[in-house]
Design a protein around this motif. Structure first.
Motif, PDB file in Angstrom:
ATOM      1  N   MET A 182      39.903 -15.839  23.433  1.00 26.36           N
ATOM      2  CA  MET A 182      40.483 -15.025  22.360  1.00 26.36           C
ATOM      3  C   MET A 182      41.990 -15.266  22.299  1.00 26.36           C
ATOM      4  O   MET A 182      42.666 -15.272  23.327  1.00 26.36           O
ATOM      5  N   PRO A 183      42.547 -15.496  21.102  1.00 23.81           N
ATOM      6  CA  PRO A 183      43.997 -15.660  20.974  1.00 23.81           C
ATOM      7  C   PRO A 183      44.751 -14.457  21.538  1.00 23.81           C
ATOM      8  O   PRO A 183      44.310 -13.314  21.408  1.00 23.81           O
ATOM      9  N   VAL A 184      45.886 -14.730  22.159  1.00 33.38           N
ATOM     10  CA  VAL A 184      46.652 -13.690  22.844  1.00 33.38           C
ATOM     11  C   VAL A 184      47.597 -12.993  21.861  1.00 33.38           C
ATOM     12  O   VAL A 184      48.257 -13.647  21.051  1.00 33.38           O
ATOM     13  N   ILE A 185      47.652 -11.668  21.955  1.00 35.04           N
ATOM     14  CA  ILE A 185      48.561 -10.883  21.124  1.00 35.04           C
ATOM     15  C   ILE A 185      49.955 -10.910  21.749  1.00 35.04           C
ATOM     16  O   ILE A 185      50.120 -10.618  22.936  1.00 35.04           O
ATOM     17  N   ASP A 186      50.948 -11.255  20.952  1.00 34.37           N
ATOM     18  CA  ASP A 186      52.342 -11.279  21.397  1.00 34.37           C
ATOM     19  C   ASP A 186      52.877  -9.841  21.369  1.00 34.37           C
ATOM     20  O   ASP A 186      53.242  -9.324  20.311  1.00 34.37           O
ATOM     21  N   LEU A 187      52.926  -9.203  22.527  1.00 37.08           N
ATOM     22  CA  LEU A 187      53.309  -7.795  22.588  1.00 37.08           C
ATOM     23  C   LEU A 187      54.786  -7.580  22.266  1.00 37.08           C
ATOM     24  O   LEU A 187      55.160  -6.542  21.707  1.00 37.08           O
ATOM     25  N   ASP A 188      55.634  -8.553  22.621  1.00 34.26           N
ATOM     26  CA  ASP A 188      57.048  -8.428  22.264  1.00 34.26           C
ATOM     27  C   ASP A 188      57.216  -8.448  20.749  1.00 34.26           C
ATOM     28  O   ASP A 188      57.995  -7.671  20.185  1.00 34.26           O
ATOM     29  N   TYR A 189      56.475  -9.331  20.097  1.00 40.58           N
ATOM     30  CA  TYR A 189      56.515  -9.375  18.627  1.00 40.58           C
ATOM     31  C   TYR A 189      56.002  -8.073  18.040  1.00 40.58           C
ATOM     32  O   TYR A 189      56.597  -7.522  17.103  1.00 40.58           O
ATOM     33  N   LEU A 190      54.895  -7.573  18.574  1.00 41.00           N
ATOM     34  CA  LEU A 190      54.305  -6.333  18.077  1.00 41.00           C
ATOM     35  C   LEU A 190      55.301  -5.187  18.167  1.00 41.00           C
ATOM     36  O   LEU A 190      55.473  -4.410  17.216  1.00 41.00           O
ATOM     37  N   ARG A 191      55.971  -5.082  19.293  1.00 42.51           N
ATOM     38  CA  ARG A 191      56.963  -4.021  19.460  1.00 42.51           C
ATOM     39  C   ARG A 191      58.126  -4.190  18.503  1.00 42.51           C
ATOM     40  O   ARG A 191      58.558  -3.230  17.855  1.00 42.51           O
ATOM     41  N   ASP A 192      58.651  -5.408  18.401  1.00 43.13           N
ATOM     42  CA  ASP A 192      59.839  -5.645  17.577  1.00 43.13           C
ATOM     43  C   ASP A 192      59.557  -5.426  16.094  1.00 43.13           C
ATOM     44  O   ASP A 192      60.375  -4.819  15.387  1.00 43.13           O
ATOM     45  N   ILE A 193      58.409  -5.898  15.618  1.00 41.99           N
ATOM     46  CA  ILE A 193      58.121  -5.734  14.187  1.00 41.99           C
ATOM     47  C   ILE A 193      57.834  -4.270  13.874  1.00 41.99           C
ATOM     48  O   ILE A 193      58.189  -3.773  12.802  1.00 41.99           O
ATOM     49  N   LEU A 194      57.226  -3.537  14.813  1.00 42.68           N
ATOM     50  CA  LEU A 194      57.005  -2.113  14.597  1.00 42.68           C
ATOM     51  C   LEU A 194      58.337  -1.381  14.481  1.00 42.68           C
ATOM     52  O   LEU A 194      58.517  -0.527  13.595  1.00 42.68           O
ATOM     53  N   GLU A 195      59.281  -1.704  15.344  1.00 36.72           N
ATOM     54  CA  GLU A 195      60.582  -1.050  15.280  1.00 36.72           C
ATOM     55  C   GLU A 195      61.285  -1.348  13.959  1.00 36.72           C
ATOM     56  O   GLU A 195      61.890  -0.464  13.349  1.00 36.72           O
ATOM     57  N   GLU A 196      61.183  -2.596  13.488  1.00 38.51           N
ATOM     58  CA  GLU A 196      61.783  -2.947  12.198  1.00 38.51           C
ATOM     59  C   GLU A 196      61.133  -2.164  11.061  1.00 38.51           C
ATOM     60  O   GLU A 196      61.819  -1.658  10.164  1.00 38.51           O
ATOM     61  N   LEU A 197      59.820  -2.086  11.072  1.00 42.03           N
ATOM     62  CA  LEU A 197      59.108  -1.379  10.005  1.00 42.03           C
ATOM     63  C   LEU A 197      59.451   0.102  10.001  1.00 42.03           C
ATOM     64  O   LEU A 197      59.603   0.718   8.935  1.00 42.03           O
ATOM     65  N   LEU A 198      59.566   0.694  11.174  1.00 39.50           N
ATOM     66  CA  LEU A 198      59.898   2.113  11.261  1.00 39.50           C
ATOM     67  C   LEU A 198      61.277   2.399  10.669  1.00 39.50           C
ATOM     68  O   LEU A 198      61.503   3.471  10.093  1.00 39.50           O
ATOM     69  N   ARG A 199      62.186   1.456  10.782  1.00 42.39           N
ATOM     70  CA  ARG A 199      63.545   1.669  10.287  1.00 42.39           C
ATOM     71  C   ARG A 199      63.697   1.317   8.811  1.00 42.39           C
ATOM     72  O   ARG A 199      64.793   1.382   8.264  1.00 42.39           O
ATOM     73  N   CYS A 200      62.594   0.946   8.162  1.00 44.35           N
ATOM     74  CA  CYS A 200      62.606   0.644   6.731  1.00 44.35           C
ATOM     75  C   CYS A 200      61.948   1.806   5.993  1.00 44.35           C
ATOM     76  O   CYS A 200      60.729   1.947   6.024  1.00 44.35           O
ATOM     77  N   PRO A 201      62.719   2.680   5.331  1.00 45.23           N
ATOM     78  CA  PRO A 201      62.131   3.858   4.677  1.00 45.23           C
ATOM     79  C   PRO A 201      61.104   3.461   3.622  1.00 45.23           C
ATOM     80  O   PRO A 201      61.338   2.539   2.833  1.00 45.23           O
ATOM     81  N   SER A 202      59.968   4.182   3.589  1.00 46.59           N
ATOM     82  CA  SER A 202      58.940   3.841   2.601  1.00 46.59           C
ATOM     83  C   SER A 202      58.046   5.027   2.257  1.00 46.59           C
ATOM     84  O   SER A 202      56.814   4.927   2.357  1.00 46.59           O
ATOM     85  N   PRO A 203      58.637   6.168   1.834  1.00 50.55           N
ATOM     86  CA  PRO A 203      57.750   7.238   1.359  1.00 50.55           C
ATOM     87  C   PRO A 203      56.978   6.757   0.136  1.00 50.55           C
ATOM     88  O   PRO A 203      57.461   5.910  -0.621  1.00 50.55           O
ATOM     89  N   THR A 204      55.777   7.260  -0.040  1.00 51.46           N
ATOM     90  CA  THR A 204      54.959   6.853  -1.180  1.00 51.46           C
ATOM     91  C   THR A 204      55.773   6.950  -2.468  1.00 51.46           C
ATOM     92  O   THR A 204      56.402   7.966  -2.752  1.00 51.46           O
ATOM     93  N   GLY A 205      55.754   5.866  -3.244  1.00 49.15           N
ATOM     94  CA  GLY A 205      56.530   5.817  -4.476  1.00 49.15           C
ATOM     95  C   GLY A 205      57.853   5.100  -4.328  1.00 49.15           C
ATOM     96  O   GLY A 205      58.522   4.796  -5.322  1.00 49.15           O
ATOM     97  N   TYR A 206      58.235   4.807  -3.081  1.00 47.32           N
ATOM     98  CA  TYR A 206      59.517   4.151  -2.811  1.00 47.32           C
ATOM     99  C   TYR A 206      59.297   3.067  -1.758  1.00 47.32           C
ATOM    100  O   TYR A 206      59.903   3.077  -0.693  1.00 47.32           O
ATOM    101  N   THR A 207      58.406   2.123  -2.090  1.00 50.32           N
ATOM    102  CA  THR A 207      57.909   1.167  -1.105  1.00 50.32           C
ATOM    103  C   THR A 207      58.315  -0.280  -1.379  1.00 50.32           C
ATOM    104  O   THR A 207      57.834  -1.193  -0.712  1.00 50.32           O
ATOM    105  N   ASP A 208      59.186  -0.509  -2.350  1.00 50.44           N
ATOM    106  CA  ASP A 208      59.548  -1.886  -2.703  1.00 50.44           C
ATOM    107  C   ASP A 208      60.136  -2.646  -1.519  1.00 50.44           C
ATOM    108  O   ASP A 208      59.786  -3.808  -1.268  1.00 50.44           O
ATOM    109  N   GLU A 209      61.051  -2.016  -0.787  1.00 52.96           N
ATOM    110  CA  GLU A 209      61.769  -2.747   0.260  1.00 52.96           C
ATOM    111  C   GLU A 209      60.861  -3.125   1.425  1.00 52.96           C
ATOM    112  O   GLU A 209      60.992  -4.213   1.995  1.00 52.96           O
ATOM    113  N   ILE A 210      59.938  -2.245   1.780  1.00 48.80           N
ATOM    114  CA  ILE A 210      59.053  -2.619   2.887  1.00 48.80           C
ATOM    115  C   ILE A 210      58.066  -3.695   2.452  1.00 48.80           C
ATOM    116  O   ILE A 210      57.648  -4.534   3.257  1.00 48.80           O
TER     117      ILE A 210
END
Length: 390
Positions: A1-29
Motif C-alpha cells: 500500500m502506498p505510504v501516506i506522507d504525514l508531514d504533508y498531511l499536517r502541513d496542508i491541514l494547517e494551511e487549509l485551516l488558516r484559509c477562511p471559508s465559511p459557506t458562501g465565501y469559498t473562492d480562495e480555498i
C-alpha cells in the motif's frame, strides 16, 4: 500500500485551516486546493460556483468511484448594524452561539477586512456582576465588536460594513506532539487534507487505480447542498469523507476509521459500506461502526438530488464537533490509507458500470440463518441466584 506522507498531511491541514471559508465565501480555498492539484499534476474542473471535480484515471472508466469532502465551514453573517456600534449576527450552518462567544473573527466587507470579537450582550463582570452568567445561550444574545472606531450604526456604515457581510471565525489550531489536533473547522478541513494526502500517495506511487477515481470538493455542505450537482453519470459509488461524532452514547473514536452505518437520512449502501469495512480489516486499519442521529453529509445531498449512486460515509472521530474540535493524526492517517486502498481495490459489482440493466449480476444480501457451529459456546450457570429465581 502506498505510504501516506504525514508531514504533508499536517502541513496542508494547517494551511487549509488558516484559509477562511465559511459557506458562501469559498473562492480562495478553491484556489488553494486547485493549486495543490496543479502541483500534483492531477486534472480537474470547477463548477460555476467553485466546487471541484478532479480525476485520476484508472484501468477502466466505469464503474467510476468518487470520494468527497467539503471546503466550506461554519461561520456567520451580519444581520443588522446596531445603534451601539456593534453587529447582530446570524449563523452560517447549524451551530451553537455557545461556541461563538469569545471567538476572534474576520469580517469581510467590500471595502476590506476587519478583525473583531463575538461577545455576549452582557460581557463585563465588573458592570453586570452575576448578570453575565445569567445570560441565555443563543444568537440573539451575542454581538460582534469590530476592532475599529464604531460607537453608532452610522460609524459602521462609514467603515463600509453592510448587512450580509461574511464573518469567519479564527480556527486557533494547535498541533500537539502527542498527535492530537485541536481547532475549529476540522469539519471538514481535515477531510480535505487527508484526501489530498491520499491523492499524493497514489500519484507518487505511480500505481493506477482499478477504475477512474473522482476526488470531489464541495462548497455548501454545511447548509445542506453538498454534492448535488458535481457527479457524472459514470460515478457508481460515492464515499463521503467527514467527521465522526465522538461523544458519550456514540461508538466513534479519535483513532482509526469510524464507518457510519446510517445518519438522519437513513442507512448507507450495504455493499459499499461492507467493502470499506473489509478493506480496513484486510489492510490492518483499525475500524469501528457508528450511527449518527443528527447528521447529514455530501452523500445524502447527492441522493436527494436524484443521483443513483451507492453511498457510504467514512469518518475520523471528532470530539466536540461544531465547537472547539479535537482529532488525532492516527484517524487521519487511517482514513487516508483507506482512501488509497479503495482506489486500488478490484471492482466487485461489474453491473454498476451501467445505469440500467437486467437482473443478471444484481447483488444479494445475506438472508440465511447463521451457522451455529461458528458461534462460541456460552456456558450457563449451574443454578440461578435467589434474585433471578424470584
Amino acid at each position: 500500500m502506498p505510504v501516506i506522507d504525514l508531514d504533508y498531511l499536517r502541513d496542508i491541514l494547517e494551511e487549509l485551516l488558516r484559509c477562511p471559508s465559511p459557506t458562501g465565501y469559498t473562492d480562495e480555498i478553491a484556489h488553494r486546493v486547485c493549486k495543490e492539484m496543479d502541483r500534483m499534476g492531477v486534472p480537474y474542473q470547477l463548477t460555476r460556483r467553485g466546487a471541484i471535480r478532479a480525476r485520476i484515471k484508472g484501468e477502466a472508466s466505469k464503474p467510476a468511484r468518487a470520494m468527497v469532502s467539503h471546503l466550506d465551514t461554519l461561520g456567520a453573517q451580519v444581520k443588522s448594524l446596531k445603534d451601539n456600534g456593534r453587529l447582530e449576527l446570524v449563523p452560517i450552518g447549524h451551530w451553537s452561539a455557545r461556541f461563538a462567544e469569545g471567538g476572534r473573527v474576520i469580517l469581510f466587507s467590500e471595502r476590506g477586512a476587519y478583525s473583531g470579537t463575538v461577545l455576549p450582550l452582557k460581557a463585563s463582570g465588573h458592570t453586570y456582576n452575576n448578570g453575565v452568567d445569567d445570560m441565555p445561550v443563543g444568537w440573539d444574545y451575542v454581538e460582534l465588536r469590530v476592532d475599529a472606531y464604531a460607537k453608532t450604526a452610522g460609524d459602521l456604515e462609514k467603515l463600509g460594513i453592510e448587512i450580509g457581510d461574511f464573518v469567519a471565525f479564527h480556527p486557533q489550531p494547535e498541533f500537539l506532539d502527542n498527535g492530537y489536533i485541536v481547532s475549529r473547522h476540522l469539519d471538514n478541513k481535515a477531510g480535505v487534507a487527508l484526501m489530498l494526502a491520499s491523492m499524493k500517495a497514489l500519484v507518487d506511487s505511480g500505481r493506477k487505480p482499478t477504475v477512474d477515481v473522482y476526488w470531489l470538493f464541495t462548497i455548501a455542505e454545511e447548509i445542506g447542498h453538498g454534492a448535488t450537482s458535481i457527479l457524472t453519470p459514470e460515478i457508481a459509488s460515492l464515499v463521503a469523507i467527514d467527521n465522526g461524532t465522538t461523544a458519550p452514547g456514540q461508538n466513534s473514536d479519535e483513532f482509526g476509521v469510524t464507518m457510519s452505518m446510517a445518519d438522519q437520512t437513513g442507512p448507507f449502501d450495504y455493499h459499499l459500506t461492507q467493502k470499506l469495512v473489509h478493506l480496513c480489516k484486510e489492510y490492518n486499519i483499525k475500524v469501528r461502526k457508528d450511527i449518527f442521529r443528527f447528521y447529514r453529509s455530501d452523500a445524502a445531498s447527492a441522493v436527494e438530488a436524484g443521483a443513483d449512486v451507492r453511498t457510504a460515509l467514512a469518518t475520523f472521530g471528532v470530539d466536540a464537533s461544531h465547537g472547539y474540535e479535537r482529532i488525532h493524526m492516527h484517524a487521519l492517517r487511517s482514513l487516508a490509507e483507506l482512501c488509497v486502498c479503495y482506489a486500488l481495490s478490484p471492482v466487485e459489482i461489474a453491473r454498476d458500470a451501467r445505469e440500467f440493466a437486467s437482473i443478471k449480476g444484481f447483488t444479494h444480501q445475506p438472508t440465511e440463518e447463521a451457522d451455529q457451529d461458528l458461534v462460541p459456546e456460552v456456558s450457563e450457570p449451574d443454578e440461578l441466584s435467589a434474585d433471578a429465581q424470584s
